[in-house]
Design a protein around this motif. Sequence first.
Motif, PDB file in Angstrom:
ATOM      1  N   MET A   1      -0.709  -1.643   8.349  1.00  0.00           N
ATOM      2  CA  MET A   1      -1.217  -0.462   7.671  1.00  0.00           C
ATOM      3  C   MET A   1      -1.105   0.742   8.605  1.00  0.00           C
ATOM      4  SD  MET A   1      -4.986   0.541   6.166  1.00  0.00           S
ATOM      5  CE  MET A   1      -5.818   0.151   7.644  1.00  0.00           C
ATOM      6  N   ASP A   2      -0.681   1.844   8.066  1.00  0.00           N
ATOM      7  CA  ASP A   2      -0.624   3.101   8.801  1.00  0.00           C
ATOM      8  C   ASP A   2      -2.003   3.751   8.700  1.00  0.00           C
ATOM      9  OD1 ASP A   2      -0.239   5.661   9.774  1.00  0.00           O
ATOM     10  OD2 ASP A   2       1.483   6.102   8.504  1.00  0.00           O
ATOM     11  N   LEU A   3      -2.813   3.552   9.743  1.00  0.00           N
ATOM     12  CA  LEU A   3      -4.195   4.026   9.726  1.00  0.00           C
ATOM     13  C   LEU A   3      -4.277   5.537   9.581  1.00  0.00           C
ATOM     14  CD1 LEU A   3      -7.197   3.363   9.928  1.00  0.00           C
ATOM     15  CD2 LEU A   3      -6.970   3.428  12.418  1.00  0.00           C
ATOM     16  N   PHE A   4      -3.425   6.264  10.261  1.00  0.00           N
ATOM     17  CA  PHE A   4      -3.452   7.724  10.194  1.00  0.00           C
ATOM     18  C   PHE A   4      -3.184   8.209   8.770  1.00  0.00           C
ATOM     19  CE2 PHE A   4      -1.646  11.994  10.864  1.00  0.00           C
ATOM     20  CZ  PHE A   4      -2.687  12.560  11.568  1.00  0.00           C
ATOM     21  N   SER A   5      -2.194   7.632   8.120  1.00  0.00           N
ATOM     22  CA  SER A   5      -1.884   7.996   6.738  1.00  0.00           C
ATOM     23  C   SER A   5      -3.058   7.655   5.813  1.00  0.00           C
ATOM     24  CB  SER A   5      -0.619   7.252   6.283  1.00  0.00           C
ATOM     25  OG  SER A   5      -0.381   7.485   4.924  1.00  0.00           O
ATOM     26  N   ALA A   6      -3.657   6.494   6.013  1.00  0.00           N
ATOM     27  CA  ALA A   6      -4.804   6.092   5.193  1.00  0.00           C
ATOM     28  C   ALA A   6      -5.983   7.043   5.405  1.00  0.00           C
ATOM     29  CB  ALA A   6      -5.202   4.659   5.522  1.00  0.00           C
ATOM     30  N   MET A   7      -6.167   7.494   6.623  1.00  0.00           N
ATOM     31  CA  MET A   7      -7.244   8.450   6.911  1.00  0.00           C
ATOM     32  C   MET A   7      -7.003   9.756   6.167  1.00  0.00           C
ATOM     33  SD  MET A   7      -7.625   7.637  10.985  1.00  0.00           S
ATOM     34  CE  MET A   7      -8.657   9.018  11.404  1.00  0.00           C
ATOM     35  N   ARG A   8      -5.781  10.223   6.176  1.00  0.00           N
ATOM     36  CA  ARG A   8      -5.455  11.473   5.469  1.00  0.00           C
ATOM     37  C   ARG A   8      -5.695  11.339   3.967  1.00  0.00           C
ATOM     38  NH1 ARG A   8      -0.633  14.588   8.380  1.00  0.00           N
ATOM     39  NH2 ARG A   8      -1.325  16.100   6.854  1.00  0.00           N
ATOM     40  N   ILE A   9      -5.328  10.194   3.409  1.00  0.00           N
ATOM     41  CA  ILE A   9      -5.563   9.958   1.986  1.00  0.00           C
ATOM     42  C   ILE A   9      -7.063   9.913   1.713  1.00  0.00           C
ATOM     43  CG2 ILE A   9      -5.360   8.227   0.147  1.00  0.00           C
ATOM     44  CD1 ILE A   9      -2.532   7.618   1.338  1.00  0.00           C
ATOM     45  N   PHE A  10      -7.801   9.207   2.544  1.00  0.00           N
ATOM     46  CA  PHE A  10      -9.252   9.114   2.373  1.00  0.00           C
ATOM     47  C   PHE A  10      -9.895  10.500   2.420  1.00  0.00           C
ATOM     48  CE2 PHE A  10     -13.482   8.609   4.410  1.00  0.00           C
ATOM     49  CZ  PHE A  10     -14.127   7.981   3.354  1.00  0.00           C
ATOM     50  N   GLY A  27       1.102  13.880  -4.354  1.00  0.00           N
ATOM     51  CA  GLY A  27       2.365  13.555  -5.005  1.00  0.00           C
ATOM     52  C   GLY A  27       2.643  12.061  -5.093  1.00  0.00           C
ATOM     53  N   ILE A  28       1.590  11.264  -5.156  1.00  0.00           N
ATOM     54  CA  ILE A  28       1.739   9.819  -5.311  1.00  0.00           C
ATOM     55  C   ILE A  28       0.879   9.367  -6.489  1.00  0.00           C
ATOM     56  CG2 ILE A  28       2.297   9.384  -2.889  1.00  0.00           C
ATOM     57  CD1 ILE A  28      -0.556   8.537  -2.397  1.00  0.00           C
ATOM     58  N   GLY A  29       1.082   8.162  -6.937  1.00  0.00           N
ATOM     59  CA  GLY A  29       0.330   7.660  -8.070  1.00  0.00           C
ATOM     60  C   GLY A  29      -1.106   7.304  -7.708  1.00  0.00           C
ATOM     61  N   GLN A  30      -1.987   7.399  -8.698  1.00  0.00           N
ATOM     62  CA  GLN A  30      -3.389   7.049  -8.484  1.00  0.00           C
ATOM     63  C   GLN A  30      -3.553   5.584  -8.071  1.00  0.00           C
ATOM     64  OE1 GLN A  30      -5.523   5.005 -10.577  1.00  0.00           O
ATOM     65  NE2 GLN A  30      -7.181   5.344  -9.128  1.00  0.00           N
ATOM     66  N   PRO A  31      -2.780   4.646  -8.646  1.00  0.00           N
ATOM     67  CA  PRO A  31      -2.919   3.257  -8.191  1.00  0.00           C
ATOM     68  C   PRO A  31      -2.599   3.086  -6.696  1.00  0.00           C
ATOM     69  CG  PRO A  31      -1.825   3.305 -10.309  1.00  0.00           C
ATOM     70  CD  PRO A  31      -1.905   4.736  -9.821  1.00  0.00           C
ATOM     71  N   ALA A  32      -1.640   3.856  -6.202  1.00  0.00           N
ATOM     72  CA  ALA A  32      -1.292   3.778  -4.776  1.00  0.00           C
ATOM     73  C   ALA A  32      -2.449   4.286  -3.915  1.00  0.00           C
ATOM     74  CB  ALA A  32      -0.032   4.577  -4.488  1.00  0.00           C
ATOM     75  N   VAL A  33      -3.099   5.351  -4.357  1.00  0.00           N
ATOM     76  CA  VAL A  33      -4.256   5.883  -3.621  1.00  0.00           C
ATOM     77  C   VAL A  33      -5.370   4.841  -3.603  1.00  0.00           C
ATOM     78  CG1 VAL A  33      -6.074   7.642  -3.624  1.00  0.00           C
ATOM     79  CG2 VAL A  33      -3.702   8.291  -4.046  1.00  0.00           C
ATOM     80  N   SER A  34      -5.659   4.274  -4.753  1.00  0.00           N
ATOM     81  CA  SER A  34      -6.708   3.261  -4.856  1.00  0.00           C
ATOM     82  C   SER A  34      -6.411   2.067  -3.952  1.00  0.00           C
ATOM     83  CB  SER A  34      -6.840   2.806  -6.310  1.00  0.00           C
ATOM     84  OG  SER A  34      -7.862   1.863  -6.444  1.00  0.00           O
ATOM     85  N   GLU A  35      -5.156   1.635  -3.948  1.00  0.00           N
ATOM     86  CA  GLU A  35      -4.758   0.501  -3.106  1.00  0.00           C
ATOM     87  C   GLU A  35      -4.919   0.829  -1.623  1.00  0.00           C
ATOM     88  OE1 GLU A  35      -0.708  -1.915  -1.943  1.00  0.00           O
ATOM     89  OE2 GLU A  35      -0.859  -1.060  -3.954  1.00  0.00           O
ATOM     90  N   ARG A  36      -4.544   2.044  -1.221  1.00  0.00           N
ATOM     91  CA  ARG A  36      -4.685   2.427   0.188  1.00  0.00           C
ATOM     92  C   ARG A  36      -6.148   2.459   0.613  1.00  0.00           C
ATOM     93  NH1 ARG A  36      -0.329   5.919   1.946  1.00  0.00           N
ATOM     94  NH2 ARG A  36       1.570   4.806   1.450  1.00  0.00           N
ATOM     95  N   ILE A  37      -7.016   2.960  -0.269  1.00  0.00           N
ATOM     96  CA  ILE A  37      -8.445   3.007   0.048  1.00  0.00           C
ATOM     97  C   ILE A  37      -8.993   1.586   0.164  1.00  0.00           C
ATOM     98  CG2 ILE A  37     -10.734   3.715  -0.778  1.00  0.00           C
ATOM     99  CD1 ILE A  37      -8.969   6.050   0.275  1.00  0.00           C
TER     100      ILE A  37
END
Length: 88
Positions: A1-10, A27-37
């Motif tokens: 997991m790319d922690l930095f990217s996940a932090m930015r999304i969070f 610019g990404i899908g909501q399911p992708a955001v939910s999965e990253r969280i």
Amino acid sequence: MDLFSAMRIFIRVVERGSMSAAARDLGIGQPAVSERIEKLEAHLGTRLLRRNTRNMSLTQSGNVFYERSKTAVQAAEHAQIGRASCRE
């Protein structure tokens, strides 16, 4: 997991108040955001968000992680700007 990217999304999820709004901004899908969280929460071993069909709020751990993530991301962005000016 790319922690930095996940932090930015969070951070974006918290600041926009929903995963859907954050997804649109990023610019990404909501399911992708939910999965990253979900993966971020699993990685950290704690819930960051209380969510249901109508709203979302930070847990105590989520609030601490949000503040620390925001500081870390800002510091990293500042470091990149500093690095770019060193090359000139």
